[in-house]
Design a protein around this motif. Structure first.
Motif, PDB file in Angstrom:
ATOM      1  N   MET B 415       0.841  -1.196   0.000  1.00 52.01           N
ATOM      2  CA  MET B 415       0.000   0.000   0.000  1.00 52.01           C
ATOM      3  C   MET B 415       0.877   1.248   0.000  1.00 52.01           C
ATOM      4  O   MET B 415       0.630   2.197  -0.746  1.00 52.01           O
ATOM      5  CB  MET B 415      -0.903   0.026   1.240  1.00 52.01           C
ATOM      6  N   MET B 416       1.918   1.221   0.837  1.00 46.34           N
ATOM      7  CA  MET B 416       2.812   2.378   0.883  1.00 46.34           C
ATOM      8  C   MET B 416       3.448   2.613  -0.476  1.00 46.34           C
ATOM      9  O   MET B 416       3.643   3.746  -0.900  1.00 46.34           O
ATOM     10  CB  MET B 416       3.914   2.163   1.931  1.00 46.34           C
TER      11      MET B 416
ATOM     12  N   PRO C  97      -7.517   0.635 -10.585  1.00 48.19           N
ATOM     13  CA  PRO C  97      -7.335  -0.827 -10.558  1.00 48.19           C
ATOM     14  C   PRO C  97      -6.168  -1.245  -9.669  1.00 48.19           C
ATOM     15  O   PRO C  97      -6.254  -2.259  -8.966  1.00 48.19           O
ATOM     16  CB  PRO C  97      -7.046  -1.201 -12.006  1.00 48.19           C
ATOM     17  N   ALA C  98      -5.122  -0.451  -9.666  1.00 48.98           N
ATOM     18  CA  ALA C  98      -3.968  -0.814  -8.843  1.00 48.98           C
ATOM     19  C   ALA C  98      -4.338  -0.756  -7.369  1.00 48.98           C
ATOM     20  O   ALA C  98      -3.950  -1.628  -6.588  1.00 48.98           O
ATOM     21  CB  ALA C  98      -2.796   0.116  -9.132  1.00 48.98           C
ATOM     22  N   GLY C  99      -5.132   0.250  -6.993  1.00 50.48           N
ATOM     23  CA  GLY C  99      -5.568   0.365  -5.602  1.00 50.48           C
ATOM     24  C   GLY C  99      -6.430  -0.825  -5.199  1.00 50.48           C
ATOM     25  O   GLY C  99      -6.241  -1.428  -4.147  1.00 50.48           O
ATOM     26  N   ILE C 100      -7.367  -1.190  -6.099  1.00 51.14           N
ATOM     27  CA  ILE C 100      -8.232  -2.346  -5.812  1.00 51.14           C
ATOM     28  C   ILE C 100      -7.359  -3.601  -5.701  1.00 51.14           C
ATOM     29  O   ILE C 100      -7.550  -4.436  -4.820  1.00 51.14           O
ATOM     30  CB  ILE C 100      -9.283  -2.512  -6.930  1.00 51.14           C
ATOM     31  N   TYR C 101      -6.388  -3.685  -6.590  1.00 51.47           N
ATOM     32  CA  TYR C 101      -5.481  -4.835  -6.584  1.00 51.47           C
ATOM     33  C   TYR C 101      -4.800  -4.989  -5.227  1.00 51.47           C
ATOM     34  O   TYR C 101      -4.815  -6.060  -4.619  1.00 51.47           O
ATOM     35  CB  TYR C 101      -4.465  -4.634  -7.708  1.00 51.47           C
ATOM     36  N   ALA C 113      -4.725 -12.247  -7.520  1.00 48.72           N
ATOM     37  CA  ALA C 113      -4.977 -10.818  -7.664  1.00 48.72           C
ATOM     38  C   ALA C 113      -4.137 -10.244  -8.805  1.00 48.72           C
ATOM     39  O   ALA C 113      -4.620  -9.447  -9.608  1.00 48.72           O
ATOM     40  CB  ALA C 113      -4.662 -10.106  -6.352  1.00 48.72           C
ATOM     41  N   SER C 114      -2.893 -10.686  -8.893  1.00 48.48           N
ATOM     42  CA  SER C 114      -2.009 -10.170  -9.937  1.00 48.48           C
ATOM     43  C   SER C 114      -2.511 -10.570 -11.315  1.00 48.48           C
ATOM     44  O   SER C 114      -2.532  -9.762 -12.246  1.00 48.48           O
ATOM     45  CB  SER C 114      -0.592 -10.692  -9.739  1.00 48.48           C
ATOM     46  N   ALA C 115      -2.929 -11.829 -11.457  1.00 45.67           N
ATOM     47  CA  ALA C 115      -3.435 -12.287 -12.751  1.00 45.67           C
ATOM     48  C   ALA C 115      -4.653 -11.460 -13.144  1.00 45.67           C
ATOM     49  O   ALA C 115      -4.788 -11.037 -14.300  1.00 45.67           O
ATOM     50  CB  ALA C 115      -3.789 -13.768 -12.681  1.00 45.67           C
TER      51      ALA C 115
END
Lengths: 336, 500, 167
Positions: B415-416, C97-101, C113-115
């Motif tokens: 997250m960081m 999307p990156a935050g949700i990931y 999650a990465s896939a």
């Protein structure tokens, strides 16, 4: 843990005995790891706990003592608090063990993080690490008395280096001050190796390094051991340097420094671990202790090879916690 | 003379076919480890350590040290291609390496980086061969005050001139120091700036900040500018290695300077990361092209890479001779030595000659092999930039996440990393310099620690920083570096006056 | 980069407002640091500075520098754009999307999650066909799994799928 079968300490009983006992483990205690076992090290790479954990990893894989591999993971943040909290939070995960050093007690006491050793499940005491008072070999003092006199004469400018702050090295330093009446300046360093080198380079006047951290400099003629902070002299009789063996180092107590301190090298696992899980790990470490590599490792570090499990171990830890509480309270190291 | 004889004996050991094979495997693994964030050199060495128990100690340490060398090479690859430093010491390589890749000169940048690593490393190995005992006793003279001096010098030579507004530089740098201070205070054993929040116990690791600020920040900037790595236009030319080599000799002065800086920083032992920053900073000041640094100047790749590798190799010597590891990887190697019953320290050179000289010989050979292996791969690495952005970007993101996670095995760090990524995007667009911020995170706590250790020893007197010739000289050099631009200006005013 | 955008429709947040925002953000950061330092003591004890000494002055420097930057930004009349809304939309389309990931990693595990992230990214931003979207993420993550879990023994967060498969 209530098993009375292993309720005794194999203190200094020799490795042969452990080897004989190991196969007699009841066959029905059939828990086995089904995935790699994470081996948490609450200290940085290269330190004493790290070396021991990685040696264990090597022994387990070399002798195929377990079907799954052991994965050492360093979680050194917050003087090891990170590692302890991680194990505390892994309730019911049997695939996680942790090696402890004195920061099992000192870190929660000094920083106030929400952790106590009772939060996790004790498995076994693997060994106890000794502490030796070292000075630079160029210095004139040959024994504790001369050393203390020199420290008093220096009038509070005598420098003692040690690993970390408010941890075992500083606790010992405090106790030495109390017992001798001399004043020291304690200078915290990152690791035991660095501490020894500061002494070799004459940047400080003395250290309380573990044997393994300073032995090479002793043999190289740079450092001189004055006394060991243990109840009796170390048992290792092989000659190490200038015609002396570890066993020739007198105890500090006999030299007028009333302080005994041994550091726990023990194994704990996650909270709520079942008896089968604990028994598996006890059995595993018995096998580890029976290997020649372990014997060599113990000898090279002049370890005190006391082995304990079950209630005896729990009692020992509880007593050690009390000792630390007292020592740290006296020194004013408790978190506010 | 005895050294030379010993060294030849070492070569004989290393050149056994089995050891050559071990060396090649080590280098290849090392490159993989260096490329993948999350597998640091320390990690790789630690994990493979048990596998080497079946080998002789000499073969085992050859393999492990070759992994280490390979990782040193590999760190440059992601720095150049994606602006993600795989290892701390390749941060300075991104400053010019990545702009070069964006201009379609990735092959050139990689060749320059690898060649420079080779030269820096070779220089250090020669120094080790010739003056090993001297070097060890020199390293012993470094107490806390001297250590602080070295950090100060590294810092001063990197800061000083910056294109960005000075107040923004100050803000960014001080922010880095503050971030570096989070966690346990080594000197008092007190927690600070954690506000009772457990994940902050271990503080902000430098790697997480760098992966976020540089790697993720770069992806965001690329998105804004329309979805493609500019390096896509790169023509992959198999001759790129040769073409680049022809241009390198004219930087001989940069090489010489960086070799000395690196070797010195490695011995002291401040380590490879400060060495790379310091070398970059000094090259920027002294080079004719200094003003163009940061826009894809090949010299800006040469300087940090040479110094980082000179330092990386030189750091091995204090480890062997004194038992003090110069880096986490070296620390694990040290643990490995112990398992084989080799006690690092002064006696190692006397009691295990064959081992020590085998290792030194393997440094020579490992370097040559390493260079050959990575250079043949340059066109392949450069080709990675041809993968379309919508495929490569999420994969980079995933590896950034894995890299951040494995620093402390902590999802909080991932997250960081994202937070740092967004921060990096805004800071970069508003002209806050990121390099001083990163350098402050790396060096801040170490510098603070040695500063306070010194003051403890001197009982609060600042005079300790000028208490002997060594530390005094380092501090004076540091101040000269810090005020270099002012000194230069004064000098140029003074000169015409005397001429007239 | 902003030169190109001026030619088309220059609409978006002004550079000035973002400068002000960053400066205010840094001021807040500085205040947190100063507060934290005060908790552990910022004075110079007999044997050197205390734990909060360094962070306190760092925080103070950030505070002062950011106030100056804030003043400069407010004074600056320049009307340059920080970025167009469309460009910012692109940035946000990665950040979300990156935050949700990142939020999904603890529950789904790193690999699944990465896939998903790679697949979503390829479909949404790359506009690839389903065949490609299926063909890239799975092999990449299987390879990653082999490298990290099997060869280098680096345990990454695992979720229900890995549990199901017995890891």
């Amino acid at each position: 843990m209530k098993s009375s079968f292993y309720r005794y300490s194999l203190a200094l009983a020799g490795l042969g005995a452990a080897a004989m006992l190991a196969p007699s483990m009841p066959a029905q205690a059939a828990w086995e790891p089904t995935r790699p076992v994470e081996f948490i090290i609450p200290a940085g790479t290269g330190g004493g706990a790290d070396q021991m954990a990685r040696t264990i990893q090597g022994i387990v894989s070399k002798h195929n003592l377990m079907k799954q591999p052991i994965l050492p993971i360093n979680k050194s943040g917050g003087a090891g608090g990170e590692g302890f909290l991680d194990v505390k939070g892994s309730d019911g995960n049997p695939h996680k063990i942790i090696i402890t050093l004195s920061n099992l007690f000192t870190t929660p006491l000094a920083t106030g993080i929400p952790f106590n050793w009772k939060d996790i499940t004790p498995v076994a005491m693997l060994a106890l690490d000794e502490f030796v008072l070292w000075v630079n070999a160029e210095k004139p003092y040959k024994n504790v008395k001369e050393y203390i006199d020199a420290a008093k004469a220096a009038n509070g400018t005598f420098k003692m280096a040690g690993t970390g702050a408010k941890q075992e090295d500083q606790i010992i330093t405090e106790a030495v001050q109390k017992s001798s009446g001399a004043k020291f300046i304690y200078i915290p360093q990152k690791g035991g190796g660095a501490v020894a080198v500061q002494l070799v380079g004459n940047h400080v006047d003395s250290t309380v390094n573990n044997p393994i951290e300073a032995v090479s400099h002793w043999r190289g003629g740079k450092l001189r051991p004055l006394c060991v902070f243990d109840g009796q002299p170390m048992p290792h009789k092989e000659q190490v340097a200038d015609g002396k063996a570890w066993s020739d180092i007198p105890t500090c107590k006999s030299q007028g420094l009333d302080m005994e301190y041994l550091m726990l090298r023990g194994i704990f696992t996650t909270p709520g671990a079942s008896k089968e899980v604990v028994d598996f790990y006890i059995d595993l470490f018995k096998k580890v202790r029976a290997t020649p590599e372990w014997e060599a490792f113990m000898k090279s570090g002049a370890f005190n090879t006391t082995f304990m499990t079950g209630d005896a171990f729990v009692k020992w830890v509880a007593a050690a916690e009390k000792t630390h509480m007292g020592l740290m309270k006296d020194a004013g190291f408790l978190a506010k | 003379m005895e050294e030379i004889f010993n060294l030849f004996h070492g070569f004989a050991v290393v050149l056994q076919p089995y050891n050559i094979m071990v060396m090649a495997i080590g280098i290849l693994l090392g490159v993989i480890i260096g490329v993948l964030p999350g597998l640091g050199g320390a990690n790789g060495v630690a994990i493979l350590l048990p596998l080497t128990f079946s080998m002789s100690p000499t073969s085992a340490i050859i393999m492990l040290s070759c992994i280490y060398w390979g990782a040193l090479f590999g760190g440059a690859i992601t720095s150049v291609l994606f602006n993600i430093p795989g290892e701390p010491w390749s941060v300075a390589t991104t400053f010019d390496g990545h702009p070069m890749a964006q201009q379609g000169r990735a092959g050139e940048a990689l060749t320059a980086a690898f060649t420079s690593s080779f030269i820096g490393a070779l220089f250090s190995v020669v120094v080790i061969t010739l003056v090993a005992p001297l070097v060890a006793s020199f390293a012993l003279r470094f107490g806390p005050a001297e250590q602080f001096g070295v950090y100060f010098l590294a810092f001063a030579s990197f800061i000083g001139l910056s294109k960005e507004p000075p107040m923004k530089t100050v803000a960014a740098m001080m922010m880095g120091f503050a971030l570096g201070a989070v966690g346990l205070d080594q000197m008092t054993g007190q927690l600070r700036l954690t506000f009772g929040f457990t994940p902050l116990l271990s503080g902000f690791d430098f790697l997480i900040a760098v992966i976020g600020l540089f790697g993720i920040g770069e992806i965001l900037l690329t998105m804004e500018e329309g979805l493609r790595f500019k390096g896509r236009a790169a023509v992959i030319n198999p001759k790129v290695v040769w073409e680049t080599w022809k241009t390198l000799p004219k930087f001989w002065m940069t090489y010489a300077r960086s070799c000395v800086i690196g070797c010195w920083m490695g011995i002291t032992p401040a380590g490879a990361t400060p060495a790379s920053f310091m070398s970059y900073g000094i090259a920027k000041r002294l080079s004719k092209n200094g003003r163009n640094f940061g826009n894809g100047e090949i010299e800006g790749v040469v300087a940090p890479e040479t110094a980082a590798h000179a330092a990386g190799k030189a750091a091995l010597l204090p480890m062997l001779a004194l038992g003090v590891p110069g880096s986490p990887t070296a620390a694990v190697l040290l643990g490995g030595l112990l398992i084989w019953g080799l006690q690092p320290g002064p006696m190692l050179f006397i009691e295990h000659k064959e081992f020590v000289w085998g290792l030194i010989a393997s440094m020579y050979m490992g370097n040559v092999f390493g260079l050959l292996i990575v250079l043949t791969c340059v066109p392949f690495f450069a080709a990675i930039l041809r993968i379309p952005f919508p495929i490569i970007a999420p994969i980079i993101l995933v590896f950034c996440a894995i890299g951040s996670y494995s620093v402390h095995n902590n999802v909080f760090d991932v997250m960081m990393m994202m937070v740092f990524g967004v921060l990096g995007y805004f800071l970069k667009k508003t002209n806050y310099p990121l390099a001083p911020l990163v350098l402050a995170i790396v060096l801040g706590d170490k510098a603070e620690e040695s500063f306070r250790q010194s003051l403890l020893a001197s009982q609060g007197s600042l005079g300790i920083f000028f208490s002997n010739g060594l530390v005094g000289t380092i501090m004076v050099l540091g101040f000269i570096a810090l005020f270099w631009s002012l000194i230069q200006e004064a000098w140029s005013r003074f000169r015409p006056a005397t001429a007239a | 980069m902003s030169e190109e955008s001026k030619a088309t429709h220059p609409s978006g947040p002004s550079h000035r407002s973002v400068e002000i925002g960053v400066a205010i953000g840094l001021i807040l950061f500085a205040l947190i640091v100063i507060a934290g330092s005060l908790q552990v003591g910022v004075t110079w004890a007999a044997d050197g500075p205390r734990a909060g000494f360094f962070p306190f002055y760092c925080g103070l420097f950030v505070l002062v520098a950011s106030c100056i930057n804030l003043y400069n930004a407010i004074q600056d009349p320049g009307g340059g754009l920080f970025a167009e809304w469309g460009q910012l939309g692109q940035v946000v389309s990665v950040v979300i999307p990156a935050g949700i990931y990142v939020a999904l990693v603890p529950s789904l595990g790193m690999y699944v999650a990465s896939a998903l992230l790679i697949a979503v990214f390829m479909k949404w931003i790359g506009k690839y066909g389903w065949l490609m979207v299926a063909a890239v993420p799975v092999p990449v993550m299987i390879a990653t799994f082999l490298i990290f879990e099997k060869w280098f023994l680096v345990p990454l967060p695992k979720g229900p799928l890995e549990e199901f498969l017995g890891y």
